[in-house]
Design an enzyme around this catalytic site. Structure first.
Site, mmCIF file in Angstrom:
data_model
loop_
_atom_site.group_PDB
_atom_site.id
_atom_site.type_symbol
_atom_site.label_atom_id
_atom_site.label_comp_id
_atom_site.label_asym_id
_atom_site.label_seq_id
_atom_site.Cartn_x
_atom_site.Cartn_y
_atom_site.Cartn_z
ATOM 1 N N LYS A 22 -54.324 -5.730 -12.054
ATOM 2 C CA LYS A 22 -54.131 -6.636 -10.921
ATOM 3 C C LYS A 22 -52.771 -6.381 -10.271
ATOM 4 O O LYS A 22 -52.659 -6.278 -9.054
ATOM 5 C CB LYS A 22 -54.198 -8.094 -11.397
ATOM 6 N N ASN A 23 -51.734 -6.294 -11.110
ATOM 7 C CA ASN A 23 -50.383 -6.200 -10.562
ATOM 8 C C ASN A 23 -50.068 -4.850 -9.925
ATOM 9 O O ASN A 23 -49.026 -4.691 -9.294
ATOM 10 C CB ASN A 23 -49.345 -6.518 -11.642
ATOM 11 N N ARG A 102 -48.405 -15.640 -4.828
ATOM 12 C CA ARG A 102 -47.057 -15.223 -4.492
ATOM 13 C C ARG A 102 -46.997 -13.798 -3.930
ATOM 14 O O ARG A 102 -46.245 -13.519 -2.993
ATOM 15 C CB ARG A 102 -46.190 -15.326 -5.747
ATOM 16 N N CYS A 126 -48.441 -19.059 -9.293
ATOM 17 C CA CYS A 126 -48.343 -19.822 -10.538
ATOM 18 C C CYS A 126 -47.080 -20.676 -10.544
ATOM 19 O O CYS A 126 -46.025 -20.249 -10.096
ATOM 20 C CB CYS A 126 -48.272 -18.877 -11.731
ATOM 21 N N ARG A 131 -39.028 -19.368 -8.605
ATOM 22 C CA ARG A 131 -39.394 -18.081 -8.014
ATOM 23 C C ARG A 131 -38.970 -17.962 -6.555
ATOM 24 O O ARG A 131 -39.794 -17.910 -5.648
ATOM 25 C CB ARG A 131 -40.892 -17.833 -8.160
ATOM 26 N N PRO A 132 -37.679 -17.896 -6.306
ATOM 27 C CA PRO A 132 -37.196 -17.810 -4.928
ATOM 28 C C PRO A 132 -37.445 -16.431 -4.300
ATOM 29 O O PRO A 132 -37.946 -15.531 -4.970
ATOM 30 C CB PRO A 132 -35.695 -18.056 -5.085
ATOM 31 N N VAL A 133 -37.079 -16.278 -3.027
ATOM 32 C CA VAL A 133 -37.279 -14.998 -2.338
ATOM 33 C C VAL A 133 -35.952 -14.409 -1.844
ATOM 34 O O VAL A 133 -35.934 -13.542 -0.995
ATOM 35 C CB VAL A 133 -38.272 -15.129 -1.152
ATOM 36 N N ASP A 134 -34.852 -14.892 -2.412
ATOM 37 C CA ASP A 134 -33.538 -14.430 -1.942
ATOM 38 C C ASP A 134 -33.367 -12.909 -2.034
ATOM 39 O O ASP A 134 -32.779 -12.289 -1.151
ATOM 40 C CB ASP A 134 -32.417 -15.144 -2.724
ATOM 41 N N SER A 173 -36.244 -7.419 -10.103
ATOM 42 C CA SER A 173 -37.412 -8.114 -9.551
ATOM 43 C C SER A 173 -38.494 -7.099 -9.224
ATOM 44 O O SER A 173 -38.265 -6.145 -8.472
ATOM 45 C CB SER A 173 -37.028 -8.875 -8.272
ATOM 46 N N VAL A 174 -39.668 -7.321 -9.791
ATOM 47 C CA VAL A 174 -40.799 -6.432 -9.539
ATOM 48 C C VAL A 174 -41.177 -6.505 -8.055
ATOM 49 O O VAL A 174 -41.275 -5.487 -7.362
ATOM 50 C CB VAL A 174 -42.004 -6.833 -10.432
ATOM 51 N N ASP A 316 -45.566 -11.600 -19.212
ATOM 52 C CA ASP A 316 -46.989 -11.903 -19.010
ATOM 53 C C ASP A 316 -47.797 -11.876 -20.308
ATOM 54 O O ASP A 316 -48.988 -12.199 -20.297
ATOM 55 C CB ASP A 316 -47.608 -10.931 -18.000
ATOM 56 N N ARG A 408 -58.156 -15.613 -11.446
ATOM 57 C CA ARG A 408 -57.196 -14.895 -10.612
ATOM 58 C C ARG A 408 -56.833 -13.560 -11.253
ATOM 59 O O ARG A 408 -56.519 -12.609 -10.549
ATOM 60 C CB ARG A 408 -55.908 -15.720 -10.445
#
Ligand code: UD1
Length: 429
Positions: A22-23, A102, A126, A131-134, A173-174, A316, A408
């Site tokens: 999935k990822n 996300r 989830c 889980r910010p987006v900075d 961050s992935v 995970d 999901r």
């Protein structure tokens, strides 16, 4: 809403085919936005997240076509899907679509790189932390984008296109690595990303982008160098196998005992988790294009783990490993370092009779002789599968409510497990 009902006690025996990751599938699908030519992805798993992303991509103007089955292919194999973003008709990704998942926020990278503008709703997904987006905003700004947050949307523009730059991620961050990688392929000049995510899915995306004509070096290491090109073309790429699904079924076999071949699994994608299983006394062997997992009557040994970015123990698989440790002979410490709120499965595991104490970011799991079935609630994708795994080894029947989380990320879970002898069924209401 569907439920999963599991009656514990059976050992798992047989074979499970591992699906495409999935990822990896999600960022690969998003990469189709970078070119007007067709990107064909093989081994795309049947998952709710894939369907959600298809809706988002079609809203931007992407056409998709599912290829028919080929000789020798059965329904247990992933689909081959062609994605063609001939023209981007809309650079907005609306709240209604993005809030479900996300990863859909990641369209911001390719839209900005190709169209010079993107308006993307801040993400959902989830509930495992803020889980910010900075980091996304920071790295895109470094590549020359002008970004504002307006009414719950990230609005990004570039006057003259993106320009290569050096950026060191302050934190691994992935998602931000995926986005920076995609954006930099069409930027002017060279981009160097330091402290980039080393996850196999990042390397898989880079391999696909290279097949599309991108110039990338160092994928899979923490420094990735990208030399921007004028345009990218079409390609055909096979999604790599899902290491989280692999680890999940390996842990399930460890939990119930038994002997299962995980077909198509690649051990090098999850060495740290396999090592933890070996330390717990589980047999893990590479075999015939897969991994064989075995456990007889010997007890499960307690093993401490700490989640880390790849190649460390994956966050995970934390919930699933915790489920295993609830039956260990001794006490295990499980420390979560990636997400600050990823212990919601603890109280549900306790309903099955587990003894777990939380001490900040560490869960202290004292193994018990027996779990017993109960009603439990799935809280996020990986937590919900940990409850199924625990249910497989519990006395009596466990009912996992709110299984849409499972759909999901896990393809035909109940089918794969029941073929190996598990008593598991989906109940629709
Ligand atoms: C991806 C995976 C998810 C996995 C996670 C960590 C997909 C679709 N999802 O999620 O299954 O659990 O990697 O391996 O591939 N962060 C910030 N600011 C940002 C971005 C992230 O502080 O702008 C933080 C997050 O809150 C988290 C950490 O960085 O604490 C790692 O998150 P990240 O690697 O970005 O996870 P995702 O890409 O969302």
């Amino acid at each position: 809403m569907d439920k999963i009902r599991v009656t514990g006690g059976n050992q798992l025996e047989g074979a499970i085919t591992i699906s495409g990751a999935k990822n990896a599938a999600l960022p690969l699908m998003i990469a189709s936005l970078l070119t007007e030519e067709t990107l064909t992805l093989e081994n795309v798993p049947h998952l709710a997240d894939v369907e959600s992303l298809i809706r988002i991509l079609t809203n931007h103007g992407v056409d998709y076509r599912v290829e028919g089955k080929r000789k020798g292919q059965d329904s247990r194999q992933g689909r081959t899907i062609e994605f063609t973003a001939g023209a981007i008709v809309d650079t907005t990704a609306p709240y209604e679509l993005v809030s479900r998942m996300r990863a859909s926020f990641w369209v911001i990278g390719p839209l900005l790189a190709r169209m010079g503008e993107a308006r993307v709703s801040l993400p959902g997904g989830c509930a495992i932390g803020t889980r910010p987006v900075d980091l996304f905003i920071d790295v895109l700004a470094r590549l020359g984008a002008d970004i504002k947050i307006e009414n719950g949307y990230a609005v990004a523009t570039t006057a003259d296109g993106l320009v290569g730059a050096h950026y060191e991620f302050p934190k691994v961050s992935v998602g931000a690595t995926h986005v920076a990688l995609m954006a930099a392929t069409l930027a002017k000049g060279r981009t160097v990303l330091s402290n980039a995510a080393r996850e196999p899915e990042v390397a898989d995306l880079a391999r696909c982008l290279k097949a599309m004509g991108a110039r990338i070096e160092g994928e899979g290491s923490s420094t990735i160098t990208i030399d921007g090109v004028e345009r990218l073309g079409g390609a055909r790429h096979r999604v790599l196998p899902d290491r989280i699904e692999t680890g999940t079924y390996a842990i399930a076999v460890a939990m119930t005992g038994g002997n299962v071949l995980l077909e198509g699994a690649r051990p090098e994608l999850l060495e740290s988790a396999l090592e933890a299983l070996r330390s717990a006394g589980v047999g893990v062997e590479r075999e015939n294009g897969g991994i064989r997992v075995t456990r007889g009557n010997e007890p499960i040994r307690a093993v401490d783990i700490t989640t880390q970015p790849f190649p460390g123990f994956p966050t995970d698989l934390q919930a699933q490993f915790m489920a295993l440790m609830t039956r260990a002979d001794g006490t295990a410490e499980i420390t979560e370092t990636i997400f600050e709120n990823r212990f919601m499965h603890v109280q549900e595991l306790a309903r099955l009779g587990a003894h777990i104490n939380l001490d900040g970011q560490t869960a202290v799991v004292e193994g018990v002789d027996e779990l017993h079935g109960a009603q439990v609630m799935a809280t996020d994708l990986r937590a919900s599968v940990s409850l199924v795994i625990a249910g497989l080894a519990a006395r009596g029947t466990t009912t996992v409510n709110r299984v849409y989380h499972l759909d999901r990320g896990f393809e035909r879970l109940e089918d794969k497990l029941s073929r190996c002898g598990a008593v598991i069924e989906r109940v629709s209401e």
